[in-house]
Design a protein around this motif. Structure first.
Motif, short mmCIF file in Angstrom:
data_model
loop_
_atom_site.label_atom_id
_atom_site.label_comp_id
_atom_site.label_asym_id
_atom_site.label_seq_id
_atom_site.Cartn_x
_atom_site.Cartn_y
_atom_site.Cartn_z
N TYR B 35 0.84 -1.18 0.00
CA TYR B 35 0.00 0.00 0.00
C TYR B 35 0.89 1.24 0.00
N GLN B 37 0.69 5.36 1.00
CA GLN B 37 -0.08 6.41 1.68
C GLN B 37 0.61 7.75 1.53
N GLN B 41 -3.33 11.43 3.14
CA GLN B 41 -4.21 10.55 2.36
C GLN B 41 -4.46 9.23 3.09
N ASP B 42 -5.38 8.46 2.55
CA ASP B 42 -5.59 7.12 3.07
C ASP B 42 -4.68 6.15 2.30
N PRO B 43 -4.37 5.02 2.90
CA PRO B 43 -3.54 4.03 2.20
C PRO B 43 -4.25 3.52 0.94
N GLN B 44 -3.49 3.45 -0.14
CA GLN B 44 -4.03 2.98 -1.41
C GLN B 44 -3.35 1.66 -1.78
N PHE B 45 -4.16 0.70 -2.17
CA PHE B 45 -3.64 -0.61 -2.54
C PHE B 45 -2.84 -0.52 -3.83
N PHE B 90 3.35 0.77 3.01
CA PHE B 90 3.06 -0.31 3.95
C PHE B 90 3.04 -1.65 3.22
#
Lengths: 118, 111
Positions: B35, B37, B41-45, B90
């Protein structure tokens, strides 16, 4: 398509107050998982809870509680008697079930930044 | 209990350089996820691997590639780095539908 909406971008409360973080999700699957993560300023993602779609029982863990309502597609998180250490960004997230007992990717909401004021 | 290990924890690179991030999943976990981030922002896959084969792909730029090795560790390779690649990366691992566990992340700064 999966989607998680956290309408509250930022919340500030005074220490010892209760606070509820809202989460609404969208999915076409009947089997899915819902999560809450805490991200303190240090950056790590701290796992708080994982709930499957068949378990609508509310959960309480210390000062934390979660209210899962499939009828409204909501999975709200309440912190009781908040403390300064609760200050963080909180993410609600969704994962759809994969066949063969595997985990699908996690889709996160935009997060709610929580400030607990002393 | 063993957790997901990511290295390095912090990395500073210049524009147009290459970076390699490493992830060591929890022993016996068969799936690894990456992921990204960005700030605020939010974590992006980005991408996932199941039993060393790519299983899903998200919004991963063509400049990025990843693989999972025979010992199940995974590497995310990023080339021609851009300022916008500065983010927290992540890695997470899982086994048998029991939920994914996240590493502490690698903070990449591109200058």
């Amino acid at each position: 398509a999966q989607k998680v909406t956290q309408a509250q971008t930022e919340i500030s409360v005074v220490e010892k107050e209760d606070v509820t973080l809202d989460c609404v999700y969208e999915t076409r699957d009947t089997t899915y998982y819902l999560f809450w993560y805490k991200q303190p300023p240090s950056g790590e993602l701290v796992f708080l809870i994982r709930r499957n779609s068949f378990d609508e029982q509310n959960e309480i863990s210390g000062r934390y509680s979660w209210n899962f309502q499939k009828s409204t597609s909501s999975f709200n998180f309440t912190i009781t008697a908040s403390q300064v250490v609760d200050s963080a960004v909180y993410f609600c997230a969704l994962s759809e079930a994969e066949p063969m007992n595997r985990d699908d990717k996690i889709i996160f909401g935009k997060g709610t930044r929580l400030h607990i004021l002393p | 209990a063993a957790g997901v290990i990511q290295s390095p924890r912090h990395l500073i690179k210049e524009k147009r350089e290459t970076a390699t991030l490493k992830c060591y999943p929890i022993p016996r976990h068969d799936t690894v996820y990456w992921y990204q981030q960005g700030p605020g922002q939010d974590p992006q896959f980005l991408i996932s691997f199941y039993e060393k084969m790519q299983s899903d792909k998200g919004s991963i730029p063509d400049r990025f590639s990843a693989q999972q090795f025979s010992d199940y560790h995974s590497e995310l390779n990023m080339s021609s780095l851009e300022l916008g690649d500065s983010a927290l990366y992540f890695c997470a691992s899982s086994l048998g539908g029991r939920g994914a566990f996240f590493g502490q992340g690698t903070r990449l700064t591109v200058v």
